[in-house]
Every structure is written in structure tokens, then in C-alpha cells.
Design a protein around this motif. Structure first.
Motif, PDB file in Angstrom:
ATOM      1  N   TRP A  44       0.815  -1.163   0.032  1.00  0.00           N
ATOM      2  CA  TRP A  44       0.044  -0.122  -0.104  1.00  0.00           C
ATOM      3  C   TRP A  44       0.779   1.296  -0.133  1.00  0.00           C
ATOM      4  CZ3 TRP A  44      -5.036   0.527  -1.057  1.00  0.00           C
ATOM      5  CH2 TRP A  44      -5.594  -0.679  -1.037  1.00  0.00           C
ATOM      6  N   ASN A  47       2.778   4.870  -4.739  1.00  0.00           N
ATOM      7  CA  ASN A  47       3.465   4.747  -6.066  1.00  0.00           C
ATOM      8  C   ASN A  47       2.613   5.481  -7.105  1.00  0.00           C
ATOM      9  OD1 ASN A  47       2.188   2.185  -7.641  1.00  0.00           O
ATOM     10  ND2 ASN A  47       2.045   2.074  -5.382  1.00  0.00           N
ATOM     11  N   ASN A  50       0.130   4.216  -9.866  1.00  0.00           N
ATOM     12  CA  ASN A  50      -0.286   2.775  -9.465  1.00  0.00           C
ATOM     13  C   ASN A  50       0.654   1.754 -10.228  1.00  0.00           C
ATOM     14  OD1 ASN A  50      -1.374   1.039  -7.652  1.00  0.00           O
ATOM     15  ND2 ASN A  50      -3.282   0.775  -8.703  1.00  0.00           N
ATOM     16  N   GLN A  52       3.071   0.123  -9.119  1.00  0.00           N
ATOM     17  CA  GLN A  52       3.548  -1.290  -8.093  1.00  0.00           C
ATOM     18  C   GLN A  52       4.719  -1.891  -8.838  1.00  0.00           C
ATOM     19  OE1 GLN A  52       0.132  -3.429  -6.729  1.00  0.00           O
ATOM     20  NE2 GLN A  52      -1.186  -2.130  -7.847  1.00  0.00           N
TER      21      GLN A  52
END
Length: 193
Positions: A44, A47, A50, A52
Motif C-alpha cells: 500500500w 506509487n 499505481n 507497483q
């Protein structure tokens, strides 16, 4: 009252200030379920877009031998391998779990910087979540992380970077608090005139 005298008001602030880097671990194993729970909290991290940009490799039990052997082979000098590598190999085998945190590298500098920051935030999330559960972590960035042979053994792709090797386990001892410099000593405030 100065800023450094303001007392934390929430459990997150207390957790941040309480966490310690642990280098001395008990031999007790850490369950896969707990490690997955911690990683599922850590992801979580903020970033951009998103994206990741991370992945993980976990070494535990006899799997630690693969990692320890790869580290030992990163010493190309026999004397250094004997003097430094073999004691480190024994240390590796005595730590319950090793988690390699990998950055999927983006060739665009801005995105690379954002992604590297995100992976670092993920590691801090992991450390804090681990501490909350009674686990200690040390974030290692040793030279072997950059050795081609080590990277091949752990399965690093050409477009990936090891951001940290996290040693994880239950603390056998907890170090004393290391003081921090007060933020106001490093803060410049620009305000309207």
C-alpha cells in the motif's frame, strides 16, 4: 515549545519512533502467512500511476543455503572469502528469513526515480508492519547485490534492481535508541512577506 518537543499523538507516530533495526535474531521461524500479511500491508506504499514496480523473493529454511552460497561466491578473492564471506555465510544461515525486494526498472529517469522511491516506501511499510507484529528487520544493501553472479542466482532480470535484502526474524536483542537531529535544524521555511 519547539517542534522537537511536540509529543506524538497517534500510534503510527509511536510505532515509527519505536522501531529499531535488528541484527540479532532468535532462531524461531517466521510463518509464510505472517510474511504475506506484512507484504500485503507494505504494497500500500504510495506509487505514481499505481505502477507497483516491485516483486519479492523469500528465502527461508534450507532455501537460505542458495542465497548464502550466492553471497559467498560473490567474493572472488580466496582470502576475503575466508575472512569475511564464510562468517557472513554462517550469519545468513542463522537468520530465519531473507526477503529480496526488487525494483522493476523503467528506462525513463523520472519514472525510475518515482518507482525507486515507491519501493523504498514499501520497505519502510514492511519494517513498520513487522515491528508492530514483534518482528525485527534489517535492510541490507551490500556489495553482493550488485554482483552479476549473485543477481543471476537469485533470478534478477536485466531490467531489475535489488533495492534491499531484508533480514527478518524475531529479535534476540533490541538496540538502544539512536538520537535523531531535530528537523527544525534542517528546515528552511519560505513564507509570504
Amino acid at each position: 515549545m519547539s517542534l522537537s518537543e511536540v509529543k506524538p499523538i497517534g500510534s503510527v507516530a509511536a510505532l515509527i519512533k519505536d522501531r529499531r533495526t535488528i541484527r540479532d535474531f532468535k532462531q524461531d521461524p517466521v510463518s509464510d502467512e505472517l510474511l504475506l500479511q506484512l507484504l500485503n500491508v507494505a504494497v500500500w506504499a504510495p506509487n505514481h500511476g499505481n505502477r507497483q514496480p516491485w516483486r519479492f523473493i523469500l528465502y527461508k529454511g534450507e532455501g537460505r543455503r542458495t542465497l548464502a552460497d550466492a553471497m559467498l561466491l560473490s567474493y572472488d578473492d580466496d582470502e576475503m572469502r575466508e575472512k569475511h564471506g564464510k562468517p557472513k555465510w554462517r550469519d545468513f544461515m542463522g537468520i530465519p528469513a531473507h526477503l529480496i525486494v526488487i525494483l522493476k526498472e523503467d528506462s525513463r529517469q523520472k519514472q525510475w526515480d518515482e518507482d525507486y522511491g515507491a519501493v523504498c516506501a514499501l520497505i519502510q511499510n514492511f519494517q513498520l508492519a513487522a515491528w508492530e507484529q514483534g518482528l525485527g528487520v534489517v535492510w541490507k544493501t551490500n556489495n553482493y547485490n550488485y554482483e552479476e553472479g549473485f543477481q543471476q542466482v537469485v533470478g534478477l532480470a536485466a531490467d531489475e534492481k535489488i533495492v534491499g535484502l531484508l533480514n527478518v526474524g524475531y529479535p534476540a536483542s533490541i538496540p538502544k535508541v539512536q538520537p535523531r537531529q531535530a528537523a527544525e535544524e534542517m528546515l528552511t521555511i519560505i513564507d509570504s512577506q
